[in-house]
Design a protein around this motif. Structure first.
Motif, PDB file in Angstrom:
ATOM      1  N   GLY A 177       0.769  -1.238   0.000  1.00  0.00           N
ATOM      2  CA  GLY A 177       0.000   0.000   0.000  1.00  0.00           C
ATOM      3  C   GLY A 177       0.798   1.285   0.000  1.00  0.00           C
ATOM      4  N   ARG A 178       2.108   1.168  -0.079  1.00  0.00           N
ATOM      5  CA  ARG A 178       2.895   2.414   0.083  1.00  0.00           C
ATOM      6  C   ARG A 178       2.809   3.316  -1.127  1.00  0.00           C
ATOM      7  N   VAL A 179       2.651   2.761  -2.330  1.00  0.00           N
ATOM      8  CA  VAL A 179       2.623   3.623  -3.511  1.00  0.00           C
ATOM      9  C   VAL A 179       1.440   4.589  -3.446  1.00  0.00           C
ATOM     10  N   SER A 198       7.865   2.466  -9.063  1.00  0.00           N
ATOM     11  CA  SER A 198       7.730   1.492  -7.986  1.00  0.00           C
ATOM     12  C   SER A 198       8.578   0.250  -8.245  1.00  0.00           C
ATOM     13  N   TYR A 199       9.372  -0.125  -7.242  1.00  0.00           N
ATOM     14  CA  TYR A 199       9.982  -1.453  -7.291  1.00  0.00           C
ATOM     15  C   TYR A 199       8.832  -2.407  -6.960  1.00  0.00           C
ATOM     16  N   ALA A 200       7.998  -2.661  -7.987  1.00  0.00           N
ATOM     17  CA  ALA A 200       6.774  -3.423  -7.752  1.00  0.00           C
ATOM     18  C   ALA A 200       7.075  -4.902  -7.562  1.00  0.00           C
ATOM     19  N   VAL A 201       8.032  -5.380  -8.351  1.00  0.00           N
ATOM     20  CA  VAL A 201       8.363  -6.804  -8.313  1.00  0.00           C
ATOM     21  C   VAL A 201       9.811  -6.953  -7.861  1.00  0.00           C
ATOM     22  N   LYS A 202       9.963  -7.079  -6.555  1.00  0.00           N
ATOM     23  CA  LYS A 202      11.313  -7.189  -6.001  1.00  0.00           C
ATOM     24  C   LYS A 202      11.401  -8.478  -5.201  1.00  0.00           C
ATOM     25  N   TYR A 203      12.297  -9.333  -5.633  1.00  0.00           N
ATOM     26  CA  TYR A 203      12.417 -10.645  -5.000  1.00  0.00           C
ATOM     27  C   TYR A 203      13.441 -10.631  -3.871  1.00  0.00           C
ATOM     28  N   ALA A 204      13.210 -11.462  -2.862  1.00  0.00           N
ATOM     29  CA  ALA A 204      14.200 -11.682  -1.807  1.00  0.00           C
ATOM     30  C   ALA A 204      15.336 -12.468  -2.458  1.00  0.00           C
ATOM     31  N   ASN A 234       7.785 -17.790  -7.307  1.00  0.00           N
ATOM     32  CA  ASN A 234       6.506 -17.299  -7.835  1.00  0.00           C
ATOM     33  C   ASN A 234       6.649 -16.351  -9.026  1.00  0.00           C
ATOM     34  N   SER A 235       5.715 -16.463  -9.960  1.00  0.00           N
ATOM     35  CA  SER A 235       5.666 -15.477 -11.042  1.00  0.00           C
ATOM     36  C   SER A 235       4.288 -14.810 -11.174  1.00  0.00           C
ATOM     37  N   LYS A 236       3.194 -15.567 -10.987  1.00  0.00           N
ATOM     38  CA  LYS A 236       1.864 -14.940 -11.117  1.00  0.00           C
ATOM     39  C   LYS A 236       1.663 -13.850 -10.081  1.00  0.00           C
ATOM     40  N   GLU A 237       2.266 -14.045  -8.924  1.00  0.00           N
ATOM     41  CA  GLU A 237       2.172 -13.046  -7.858  1.00  0.00           C
ATOM     42  C   GLU A 237       2.713 -11.688  -8.332  1.00  0.00           C
ATOM     43  N   ALA A 238       3.664 -11.724  -9.266  1.00  0.00           N
ATOM     44  CA  ALA A 238       4.243 -10.481  -9.785  1.00  0.00           C
ATOM     45  C   ALA A 238       3.176  -9.651 -10.493  1.00  0.00           C
ATOM     46  N   VAL A 242       2.087  -5.745  -9.577  1.00  0.00           N
ATOM     47  CA  VAL A 242       2.099  -4.648 -10.545  1.00  0.00           C
ATOM     48  C   VAL A 242       0.709  -4.044 -10.697  1.00  0.00           C
ATOM     49  N   ALA A 243      -0.324  -4.906 -10.771  1.00  0.00           N
ATOM     50  CA  ALA A 243      -1.695  -4.409 -10.923  1.00  0.00           C
ATOM     51  C   ALA A 243      -2.032  -3.454  -9.781  1.00  0.00           C
ATOM     52  N   LEU A 244      -1.665  -3.837  -8.564  1.00  0.00           N
ATOM     53  CA  LEU A 244      -1.929  -2.996  -7.395  1.00  0.00           C
ATOM     54  C   LEU A 244      -1.213  -1.652  -7.495  1.00  0.00           C
ATOM     55  N   ASP A 245       0.085  -1.716  -7.823  1.00  0.00           N
ATOM     56  CA  ASP A 245       0.864  -0.475  -7.855  1.00  0.00           C
ATOM     57  C   ASP A 245       0.385   0.472  -8.942  1.00  0.00           C
ATOM     58  N   ILE A 246      -0.075  -0.080 -10.059  1.00  0.00           N
ATOM     59  CA  ILE A 246      -0.618   0.786 -11.119  1.00  0.00           C
ATOM     60  C   ILE A 246      -1.885   1.477 -10.617  1.00  0.00           C
ATOM     61  N   LYS A 247      -2.743   0.709  -9.952  1.00  0.00           N
ATOM     62  CA  LYS A 247      -3.967   1.274  -9.367  1.00  0.00           C
ATOM     63  C   LYS A 247      -3.631   2.370  -8.367  1.00  0.00           C
ATOM     64  N   GLU A 248      -2.545   2.172  -7.632  1.00  0.00           N
ATOM     65  CA  GLU A 248      -2.170   3.127  -6.591  1.00  0.00           C
ATOM     66  C   GLU A 248      -1.472   4.367  -7.157  1.00  0.00           C
ATOM     67  N   GLY A 249      -1.143   4.321  -8.455  1.00  0.00           N
ATOM     68  CA  GLY A 249      -0.599   5.530  -9.059  1.00  0.00           C
ATOM     69  C   GLY A 249       0.855   5.476  -9.512  1.00  0.00           C
ATOM     70  N   ALA A 250       1.422   4.279  -9.629  1.00  0.00           N
ATOM     71  CA  ALA A 250       2.806   4.186 -10.110  1.00  0.00           C
ATOM     72  C   ALA A 250       2.877   4.644 -11.571  1.00  0.00           C
ATOM     73  N   ASP A 251       3.920   5.408 -11.916  1.00  0.00           N
ATOM     74  CA  ASP A 251       4.120   5.846 -13.298  1.00  0.00           C
ATOM     75  C   ASP A 251       4.944   4.841 -14.092  1.00  0.00           C
ATOM     76  N   MET A 252       5.788   4.099 -13.357  1.00  0.00           N
ATOM     77  CA  MET A 252       6.675   3.118 -13.973  1.00  0.00           C
ATOM     78  C   MET A 252       6.881   2.010 -12.951  1.00  0.00           C
TER      79      MET A 252
END
Ligand code: PBG
Length: 329
Positions: A177-179, A198-204, A234-238, A242-252
């Motif tokens: 929710g930070r974006v 947004s570093y939307a998809v960042k893996y450990a 995981n890949s589908k989780e990515a 991304v869908a969430l961050d776009i909704k929250e207003g990420a430009d990239m």
């Protein structure tokens, strides 16, 4: 139909015969416009410190930044990313130094904006790990990273950096929710035009090791980051991230690490119409650069690795090679 003929009248080698023909049928291009250069910062004057396992990458004191930025500008690199090596004595449990308007990153933004105006973009991480005594990206309490409490600090960090002139705010913390919260707060503070990457998809990932050395968090880090960064099985989780961050207003959005995650870049590119960036992280740089230094592979492997990002659909690449190859492409 992909294959329209048959050997011997079809010979795919014919198009590869000469350099001009290979250039003519080329499907992807790599240019300096595709590169983002990370720069590490250190306190002091006239400092240029080498970094363990990252040959030819340095930490610069602010008075020493002009050389590397001038070079980036001359080579038409569009943006730099700033990362601080904060004195251990300034680190605490909450990462308070992140909100000091005279911290290393803030001082660097002021210096760069004053000198270079809008000639080059500045991107800044939003996360607490360079500032915490435990090396985590958020507030640590009873062995847990607190999500909502961390966001409150990230908002302030974002506003501070944006007010000083940071062009692109890049949350790399992976809190939920930070974006959206950052976007809302930037807008409220008259910072509507500040972009969010947004570093939307960042893996450990184990590939961040040399970076943690560079910012001085490696030896401090307690445990791992698996409760907030993604599970690499995981890949589908990515797609959900991304869908969430776009909704929250990420430009990239960013996918990170790079080379072991080209499938994820392609997946995101195929599912969304948003600029997708890749981060060729410190461990990837170290492996390639040390391989070149030892003569195991040659330096053409750099461009080969970067073109793989373009093939997979990335719009731009954050890479420690940016300043080393921008004038060769
Ligand atoms: C901090 C951050 C990290 C990187 C960029 N921002 C490390 C981490 O999450 O532990 C890694 C970059 C690299 O390895 O080059 N949130």
């Amino acid at each position: 139909m992909i294959i329209t003929g048959k050997y011997p009248n079809l010979r795919l080698r014919r198009n590869r015969k000469t350099d001009w023909s290979r250039r003519l049928i080329r499907e992807n291009e790599l240019s300096a416009n595709d590169l983002i250069l990370p720069i590490f910062l250190t306190e002091g004057i006239r400092k240029k410190q080498s970094i363990k396992n990252m040959p030819d990458v340095y930490r610069y004191s602010i008075d020493n930044l002009s050389n590397i930025i001038d070079r980036a500008l001359n080579n038409k690199i569009p943006m730099i990313a700033l990362f601080p090596n904060t004195h251990t004595k300034l680190k605490d449990k909450k990462g308070s130094e992140s909100l000091n308007e005279n911290n290393l990153v803030c001082k660097a933004i002021k210096f760069i904006k004053k000198k270079y105006k809008n000639e080059i973009g500045i991107m800044c991480d939003v996360a607490l790990d360079p500032y915490t005594s435990h090396g985590h990206d958020g507030i640590l309490k009873k062995n847990q990273i607190l999500n909502d409490e961390t966001i409150k600090i990230l908002i302030q960090q974002s506003i501070l950096q944006a007010q000083l002139g940071c062009d692109v705010i890049a949350p790399s913390d992976m809190m939920d929710g930070r974006v959206g919260e950052i976007r809302k707060s930037l807008d409220k503070n008259n910072l509507k035009n500040t972009q969010i990457l947004s570093y939307a998809v960042k893996y450990a990932s184990s590939f961040y090791g040399p970076f943690r050395n560079a910012v001085g968090s490696k030896n401090l880090l307690k445990g791992d980051k698996k409760t907030y960064q993604m599970d690499f099985y995981n890949s589908k989780e990515a797609i959900r991230e991304v869908a969430l961050d776009i909704k929250e207003g990420a430009d990239m959005v960013m996918v990170k690490p790079g080379l072991p995650y080209l499938d994820i870049i392609r997946l995101i590119k195929d599912n969304f119409k948003i600029p997708v960036f890749a981060y060729q992280v410190s461990g990837e740089y170290s492996l390639i650069q040390n391989g070149i230094k030892k003569g195991i592979i040659d330096n053409k492997s750099i461009i080969e690795s970067l073109v793989s990002f373009k093939r997979s659909g990335a719009n731009a690449i954050v890479t420690y090679f940016a300043d080393k190859i921008a004038n060769k492409i």
